[in-house]
Write a protein that holds these residues in place. Structure first.
Motif, PDB file in Angstrom:
ATOM      1  N   THR A 149     131.507 -14.151  34.668  1.00 47.01           N
ATOM      2  CA  THR A 149     132.045 -15.389  35.213  1.00 47.01           C
ATOM      3  C   THR A 149     132.948 -15.097  36.406  1.00 47.01           C
ATOM      4  OG1 THR A 149     133.876 -15.273  33.627  1.00 47.01           O
ATOM      5  CG2 THR A 149     131.930 -16.570  33.000  1.00 47.01           C
ATOM      6  N   PRO A 150     133.175 -16.075  37.273  1.00 50.78           N
ATOM      7  CA  PRO A 150     134.047 -15.867  38.438  1.00 50.78           C
ATOM      8  C   PRO A 150     135.428 -15.374  38.019  1.00 50.78           C
ATOM      9  CG  PRO A 150     132.846 -17.926  38.664  1.00 50.78           C
ATOM     10  CD  PRO A 150     132.561 -17.419  37.292  1.00 50.78           C
ATOM     11  N   GLY A 151     135.913 -14.359  38.712  1.00 53.42           N
ATOM     12  CA  GLY A 151     137.220 -13.785  38.429  1.00 53.42           C
ATOM     13  C   GLY A 151     137.222 -12.712  37.374  1.00 53.42           C
ATOM     14  N   GLN A 152     136.082 -12.476  36.744  1.00 52.25           N
ATOM     15  CA  GLN A 152     136.033 -11.491  35.660  1.00 52.25           C
ATOM     16  C   GLN A 152     136.107 -10.069  36.209  1.00 52.25           C
ATOM     17  OE1 GLN A 152     132.878 -12.251  32.946  1.00 52.25           O
ATOM     18  NE2 GLN A 152     133.197 -10.407  31.761  1.00 52.25           N
ATOM     19  N   ALA A 153     136.823  -9.210  35.498  1.00 49.88           N
ATOM     20  CA  ALA A 153     136.905  -7.800  35.869  1.00 49.88           C
ATOM     21  C   ALA A 153     135.702  -7.055  35.316  1.00 49.88           C
ATOM     22  CB  ALA A 153     138.194  -7.181  35.336  1.00 49.88           C
ATOM     23  N   VAL A 154     135.008  -6.348  36.194  1.00 46.10           N
ATOM     24  CA  VAL A 154     133.847  -5.545  35.810  1.00 46.10           C
ATOM     25  C   VAL A 154     134.142  -4.097  36.191  1.00 46.10           C
ATOM     26  CG1 VAL A 154     131.377  -5.141  36.103  1.00 46.10           C
ATOM     27  CG2 VAL A 154     132.283  -7.486  36.145  1.00 46.10           C
ATOM     28  N   ALA A 155     134.059  -3.193  35.231  1.00 49.52           N
ATOM     29  CA  ALA A 155     134.311  -1.776  35.481  1.00 49.52           C
ATOM     30  C   ALA A 155     133.004  -1.046  35.747  1.00 49.52           C
ATOM     31  CB  ALA A 155     135.025  -1.154  34.290  1.00 49.52           C
ATOM     32  N   VAL A 156     133.074  -0.046  36.612  1.00 49.74           N
ATOM     33  CA  VAL A 156     131.897   0.740  36.982  1.00 49.74           C
ATOM     34  C   VAL A 156     132.195   2.207  36.718  1.00 49.74           C
ATOM     35  CG1 VAL A 156     130.290   1.379  38.825  1.00 49.74           C
ATOM     36  CG2 VAL A 156     131.252  -0.946  38.754  1.00 49.74           C
ATOM     37  N   LEU A 157     131.281   2.867  36.010  1.00 54.13           N
ATOM     38  CA  LEU A 157     131.425   4.295  35.728  1.00 54.13           C
ATOM     39  C   LEU A 157     130.060   4.943  35.918  1.00 54.13           C
ATOM     40  CD1 LEU A 157     133.248   6.618  34.797  1.00 54.13           C
ATOM     41  CD2 LEU A 157     132.616   6.062  32.449  1.00 54.13           C
TER      42      LEU A 157
ATOM     43  N   LEU B 253     139.652   3.617  27.568  1.00 58.91           N
ATOM     44  CA  LEU B 253     139.785   2.409  26.738  1.00 58.91           C
ATOM     45  C   LEU B 253     141.084   1.674  27.040  1.00 58.91           C
ATOM     46  CD1 LEU B 253     138.471   3.729  23.299  1.00 58.91           C
ATOM     47  CD2 LEU B 253     137.293   2.166  24.867  1.00 58.91           C
ATOM     48  N   ARG B 254     142.169   2.411  27.252  1.00 61.04           N
ATOM     49  CA  ARG B 254     143.444   1.762  27.599  1.00 61.04           C
ATOM     50  C   ARG B 254     143.337   1.044  28.936  1.00 61.04           C
ATOM     51  NH1 ARG B 254     145.948   6.498  25.592  1.00 61.04           N
ATOM     52  NH2 ARG B 254     146.419   7.232  27.690  1.00 61.04           N
ATOM     53  N   THR B 255     142.659   1.677  29.876  1.00 65.32           N
ATOM     54  CA  THR B 255     142.477   1.056  31.184  1.00 65.32           C
ATOM     55  C   THR B 255     141.645  -0.220  31.072  1.00 65.32           C
ATOM     56  OG1 THR B 255     142.666   3.173  32.353  1.00 65.32           O
ATOM     57  CG2 THR B 255     141.508   1.390  33.490  1.00 65.32           C
ATOM     58  N   LEU B 256     140.570  -0.171  30.315  1.00 67.64           N
ATOM     59  CA  LEU B 256     139.716  -1.347  30.152  1.00 67.64           C
ATOM     60  C   LEU B 256     140.486  -2.500  29.507  1.00 67.64           C
ATOM     61  CD1 LEU B 256     136.417   0.403  28.979  1.00 67.64           C
ATOM     62  CD2 LEU B 256     136.864  -0.640  31.214  1.00 67.64           C
ATOM     63  N   ALA B 257     141.351  -2.171  28.555  1.00 68.94           N
ATOM     64  CA  ALA B 257     142.174  -3.213  27.923  1.00 68.94           C
ATOM     65  C   ALA B 257     143.169  -3.793  28.924  1.00 68.94           C
ATOM     66  CB  ALA B 257     142.898  -2.645  26.709  1.00 68.94           C
ATOM     67  N   MET B 258     143.736  -2.937  29.753  1.00 69.44           N
ATOM     68  CA  MET B 258     144.737  -3.382  30.726  1.00 69.44           C
ATOM     69  C   MET B 258     144.149  -4.376  31.722  1.00 69.44           C
ATOM     70  SD  MET B 258     146.745  -1.113  33.566  1.00 69.44           S
ATOM     71  CE  MET B 258     145.221  -0.869  34.501  1.00 69.44           C
ATOM     72  N   ILE B 259     142.940  -4.085  32.226  1.00 69.27           N
ATOM     73  CA  ILE B 259     142.331  -4.972  33.223  1.00 69.27           C
ATOM     74  C   ILE B 259     141.556  -6.111  32.571  1.00 69.27           C
ATOM     75  CG2 ILE B 259     142.168  -3.093  34.910  1.00 69.27           C
ATOM     76  CD1 ILE B 259     139.149  -2.995  34.370  1.00 69.27           C
ATOM     77  N   ASP B 260     141.498  -6.110  31.253  1.00 70.51           N
ATOM     78  CA  ASP B 260     140.752  -7.126  30.496  1.00 70.51           C
ATOM     79  C   ASP B 260     139.298  -7.165  30.965  1.00 70.51           C
ATOM     80  OD1 ASP B 260     140.293  -9.121  28.644  1.00 70.51           O
ATOM     81  OD2 ASP B 260     140.960 -10.733  29.976  1.00 70.51           O
ATOM     82  N   ALA B 261     138.681  -5.990  30.975  1.00 69.17           N
ATOM     83  CA  ALA B 261     137.303  -5.874  31.474  1.00 69.17           C
ATOM     84  C   ALA B 261     136.341  -6.619  30.562  1.00 69.17           C
ATOM     85  CB  ALA B 261     136.899  -4.407  31.570  1.00 69.17           C
ATOM     86  N   GLY B 262     135.545  -7.503  31.164  1.00 68.29           N
ATOM     87  CA  GLY B 262     134.538  -8.210  30.389  1.00 68.29           C
ATOM     88  C   GLY B 262     133.250  -7.446  30.253  1.00 68.29           C
ATOM     89  N   LEU B 263     133.087  -6.416  31.116  1.00 76.68           N
ATOM     90  CA  LEU B 263     131.818  -5.683  31.136  1.00 76.68           C
ATOM     91  C   LEU B 263     132.039  -4.334  31.786  1.00 76.68           C
ATOM     92  CD1 LEU B 263     128.669  -5.902  30.679  1.00 76.68           C
ATOM     93  CD2 LEU B 263     128.539  -6.691  33.057  1.00 76.68           C
ATOM     94  N   VAL B 264     131.318  -3.320  31.306  1.00 77.43           N
ATOM     95  CA  VAL B 264     131.302  -1.995  31.919  1.00 77.43           C
ATOM     96  C   VAL B 264     129.875  -1.689  32.350  1.00 77.43           C
ATOM     97  CG1 VAL B 264     131.771   0.464  31.619  1.00 77.43           C
ATOM     98  CG2 VAL B 264     133.216  -1.226  30.471  1.00 77.43           C
ATOM     99  N   LEU B 265     129.705  -1.278  33.598  1.00 78.43           N
ATOM    100  CA  LEU B 265     128.396  -0.864  34.110  1.00 78.43           C
ATOM    101  C   LEU B 265     128.350   0.660  34.077  1.00 78.43           C
ATOM    102  CD1 LEU B 265     128.052  -3.305  37.155  1.00 78.43           C
ATOM    103  CD2 LEU B 265     127.201  -3.587  34.820  1.00 78.43           C
ATOM    104  N   LEU B 266     127.427   1.208  33.301  1.00 79.52           N
ATOM    105  CA  LEU B 266     127.348   2.653  33.077  1.00 79.52           C
ATOM    106  C   LEU B 266     126.146   3.266  33.775  1.00 79.52           C
ATOM    107  CD1 LEU B 266     128.090   3.086  29.259  1.00 79.52           C
ATOM    108  CD2 LEU B 266     129.593   3.677  31.170  1.00 79.52           C
ATOM    109  N   GLY B 267     126.359   4.444  34.342  1.00 81.60           N
ATOM    110  CA  GLY B 267     125.269   5.219  34.919  1.00 81.60           C
ATOM    111  C   GLY B 267     125.485   6.686  34.637  1.00 81.60           C
ATOM    112  N   ALA B 268     124.434   7.475  34.792  1.00 78.87           N
ATOM    113  CA  ALA B 268     124.515   8.916  34.558  1.00 78.87           C
ATOM    114  C   ALA B 268     125.600   9.513  35.459  1.00 78.87           C
ATOM    115  CB  ALA B 268     123.160   9.553  34.860  1.00 78.87           C
ATOM    116  N   PRO B 269     126.316  10.527  34.979  1.00 81.30           N
ATOM    117  CA  PRO B 269     126.150  11.251  33.697  1.00 81.30           C
ATOM    118  C   PRO B 269     127.076  10.728  32.593  1.00 81.30           C
ATOM    119  CG  PRO B 269     127.638  12.466  35.101  1.00 81.30           C
ATOM    120  CD  PRO B 269     127.278  11.216  35.866  1.00 81.30           C
ATOM    121  N   PHE B 270     127.452   9.439  32.660  1.00 75.33           N
ATOM    122  CA  PHE B 270     128.450   8.906  31.736  1.00 75.33           C
ATOM    123  C   PHE B 270     127.853   7.954  30.699  1.00 75.33           C
ATOM    124  CE2 PHE B 270     130.466   9.667  35.897  1.00 75.33           C
ATOM    125  CZ  PHE B 270     131.252  10.757  35.531  1.00 75.33           C
TER     126      PHE B 270
END
Length: 550
Positions: A54-62, A103-120
Motif C-alpha cells: 500500500t502507499p507509504g508502506q516500507a519495503v525492505a530489499v536484501l 529482525l530488529r531493523t525490520l520491526a523498527m521500520i515496520d516493514a510490510g514486506l521483504v524482497l529477497l534475492g540470492a545469496p540471502f
C-alpha cells in the motif's frame, strides 16, 4: 506525482532507451537499457500491488545482484512505497547476530514486506518464523501484469529509509523524502557537470550504503547515465577489477572511500605493464564517506599516472545520509587541495590559521562549497555562529536535509525550528569551502588541546607492520580531567611477543612525533579483529573494548 518519479518516468521513455546498466562483469556481463529496467520494474510493481503493498508502506530489499535490485527499487517507488536496503553480512559477520539485527531493523521500520534475492534466500525461514511477509525477487516479474499509472505520492512522502552505518548495533534509519532525493541528485549532477549522453559511471560500492544507493544507482537510473555496476565482493576479491572496468568501458566518473584508493594505488604500483589500463577518460574520481588521507590520494594518482590518470580528476567531497548523500563538492578539475594550518592555534585556540614557516602544522582537505540548495554554518559550544576559519560544530540546512530518523523508540526529528541539522562534525569554513576536522564525539582533549584521532591514526598507519587503514585511536576517560587515548591496530605480527613490543615502540614514537602526545596503550591485534560498520568504517567506541586499561 513527485518530481522524482516524474523524472524517472521521463528518462525511461527518453534517454533511457539508449543508456543503461551493465552488471555481471567480468565473467558474465549483461547490459539492459534503463527503459528495459523500467519495464521489469513495472511488472514487479504489479506483483507488489497484487501482494498488498500500500502507499507509504516500507519495503525492505536484501539481495546481492544489482541487476535484480535496480528494477526492484523502481517497483517499490512505482507502487508508492519506501525502500530500505538491508545491511549485508561480511565474511567476519556472525550470521546469527546478523539475522537478529535484521529482525530488529525490520520491526523498527515496520516493514510490510521483504524482497529477497540470492545469496540471502536462506533468511526466508527466519522471516517465516517471525511472521514477516517476503517475496523472491527472482521471477517476481514473470507473467505479471505491469502496474498501470504509478501511485501518486507527495514531495514529502518517504522514498528511502537509509540505515546508518552503525545500525546493526543500534538500528536507526534516516528518512529521505522524494523531495530530498530529487534535490540532492540534481545538485550533484549540476556540480559534476553530468552529461547523460557521454558520461559512464563505474562503481562497486555497496547498495546498502548511501554513496552506492543514491550516487551510483539512483542518480544514473533517474537521469539516464550509463552505469557499470559490480559488487563490493568483486572489488575486494580483485581490486584491479576497478581500473580494468574503467579502461574497458571508458569510464568517466567513479567514487569510493579513501581506503579503496589506497588499495588501488598499491595494487596498480605493482603492475609491470605500462599499457595494462587506460584511465585517461576518468574526469571525476570522488573521494568521500570517510576522512581523506592526502598520502593515499597521492599514492593513487602517482600509481595511475603511467596509465593516463589525470591527477585533477580527484574530487574531494563531504556528505552524510542525513543530507541524502552530498553536502559539498570540491571544484571540478582541481584535484586534491589541502589547507595547512598552524597546529598550536588549531588545538588550543580552535582557529584554523594558515601555517607559519617552521611551525607544527595540520593538513585538511578542502571539500568545496555547499551544493546548491544546502547551507552550512559553524557554531561554538554556546550556539553562537562563528566566522571564517573558526572551528566549531558544523550545521546544515536545505532541501536535501532529512526531516527525521526512525529509531527503535519511534520517529525522532533532526532539524531545529529554523531547519538546521547538527552534523555531529567539527570543522570550519575557508573561503567558502567546507573543512571537516573530525567527529565531535571522537575529539581527544588533553591539557587544553583538541587532538583529532585521524592524526593519530595516520601516524600509526605509516609504521611498517601496521595493516593500512586498520589503526584506530579511542578516547579513554572521556570528559574527565585526566582524559587519555589509546590505539588499537591490526598487524600480522600479532602473537609474536618480541615483534609486538618493537611495533608498539615504533607506533608510540611516530604518534609522539605527529601530535606531541603519548598513547596510554597500543594494542596489537590479529587481522580482522577491529570492529567495523557494515560499510567498512572503523567503530572507535567499540574498539575501546579491545584495549586493556589496567
Amino acid at each position: 506525482m513527485s518530481r522524482f518519479v516524474d523524472t524517472l518516468l521521463s528518462t525511461a521513455a527518453g534517454g533511457g532507451t539508449i543508456s543503461g546498466m551493465t552488471t555481471g562483469e567480468p565473467g558474465q556481463p549483461m547490459r539492459r537499457t534503463w527503459a528495459q529496467v523500467h519495464e521489469v520494474g513495472r511488472r514487479m510493481a504489479g506483483a507488489l500491488v497484487a501482494a498488498g503493498v500500500t502507499p507509504g508502506q516500507a519495503v525492505a530489499v536484501l539481495a546481492g545482484d544489482p541487476a535484480l535490485i535496480a528494477p526492484a527499487i523502481q517497483a517499490v517507488w512505482l507502487a508508492g512505497g519506501s525502500v530500505t536496503m538491508l545491511h549485508q553480512p561480511t565474511p567476519r559477520t556472525d550470521l546469527a547476530h546478523w539475522a537478529q539485527d535484521t529482525l530488529r531493523t525490520l520491526a523498527m521500520i515496520d516493514a510490510g514486506l521483504v524482497l529477497l534475492g540470492a545469496p540471502f534466500d536462506g533468511l526466508a525461514g527466519v522471516l517465516d518464523e517471525n511472521g514477516i511477509a517476503h517475496l523472491a525477487l527472482d521471477g517476481l516479474d514473470a507473467d505479471q501484469q505491469p502496474i498501470g499509472a504509478p501511485v501518486e505520492v507527495a514531495e514529502d512522502a518517504t522514498a528511502l529509509l537509509q540505515l546508518t552505518s552503525g545500525s546493526t548495533a543500534d538500528p536507526k534509519a534516516v528518512r529521505i523524502t522524494h523531495g530530498n532525493l530529487i534535490a540532492n541528485i540534481s545538485a550533484m549532477a549540476e556540480m559534476a557537470k553530468l552529461d547523460p549522453g557521454r558520461d559512464v559511471m563505474v562503481s562497486w560500492l555497496p547498495l546498502f550504503h548511501d554513496m552506492g544507493m543514491v550516487g551510483f544507482l539512483t542518480l544514473p537510473m533517474v537521469f539516464g547515465v550509463e552505469l557499470v555496476k559490480v559488487t563490493p565482493a568483486d572489488f575486494l576479491a580483485r581490486p584491479l577489477l576497478w581500473p580494468e572496468l574503467i579502461s574497458k568501458h571508458r569510464g568517466t566518473l567513479t567514487a569510493a572511500p579513501n581506503f579503496a584508493y589506497a588499495i588501488a594505488g598499491r595494487r596498480m604500483a605493482r603492475v609491470d605493464e605500462d599499457d595494462a589500463f587506460d584511465l585517461s577518460t576518468l574526469r571525476v574520481a570522488l573521494n568521500g564517506a570517510e576522512p581523506i588521507d592526502p598520502k593515499a590520494v597521492a599514492a593513487f594518482t602517482d600509481a595511475g599516472a603511467r596509465f593516463g590518470l589525470p591527477p585533477e580528476c580527484v574530487l574531494c567531497a563531504y556528505g552524510m545520509a542525513e543530507a541524502t548523500l552530498a553536502v559539498s563538492f570540491a571544484p571540478l578539475f582541481t584535484g586534491l587541495a589541502v589547507d595547512e594550518v598552524d597546529a598550536e592555534q588549531l588545538e588550543s585556540a580552535r582557529r584554523a590559521v594558515p601555517a607559519r614557516a617552521g611551525a607544527a602544522t595540520r593538513a585538511f582537505p578542502l571539500l568545496g562549497p555547499p551544493l546548491p540548495g544546502i547551507e552550512v554554518r559553524v557554531l561554538d559550544e554556546h550556539g553562537n555562529e562563528l566566522g571564517e576559519r573558526q572551528v566549531g560544530a558544523l550545521q546544515l540546512r536545505g532541501s536535501s536535509v532529512t526531516p527525521g530518523y526512525l529509531t527503535t523508540a519511534g520517529p525522532v526529528p533532526t532539524q531545529d525550528e529554523q531547519g538546521w541539522l547538527d552534523s555531529g562534525d567539527e570543522g570550519y569554513l575557508a573561503d567558502g569551502q567546507v573543512v571537516v576536522c573530525g567527529r565531535r564525539k571522537d575529539v581527544i582533549i588533553m591539557g587544553g588541546r583538541n587532538i583529532y584521532p585521524t592524526d593519530i591514526e595516520r601516524a600509526a598507519d605509516s609504521v611498517e607492520g601496521v595493516r593500512a587503514g586498520n589503526a584506530v585511536a579511542v578516547r579513554l576517560d572521556a570528559g574527565t580531567r585526566r582524559e587519555r587515548f589509546a590505539v588499537a591496530l591490526e598487524s600480522r605480527l600479532a602473537g609474536d611477543a618480541e615483534a609486538e613490543g618493537a611495533l608498539r615502540k615504533a607506533v608510540t614514537a611516530r604518534i609522539m612525533d605527529a601530535v606531541g602526545a603519548r598513547p596510554y596503550a597500543v594494542a596489537v591485534l590479529p587481522p580482522g579483529s577491529l570492529p567495523k560498520t557494515p560499510s567498512g568504517k572503523l567503530r572507535r567506541a567499540a574498539a575501546a573494548d579491545l584495549i586493556p586499561t589496567s
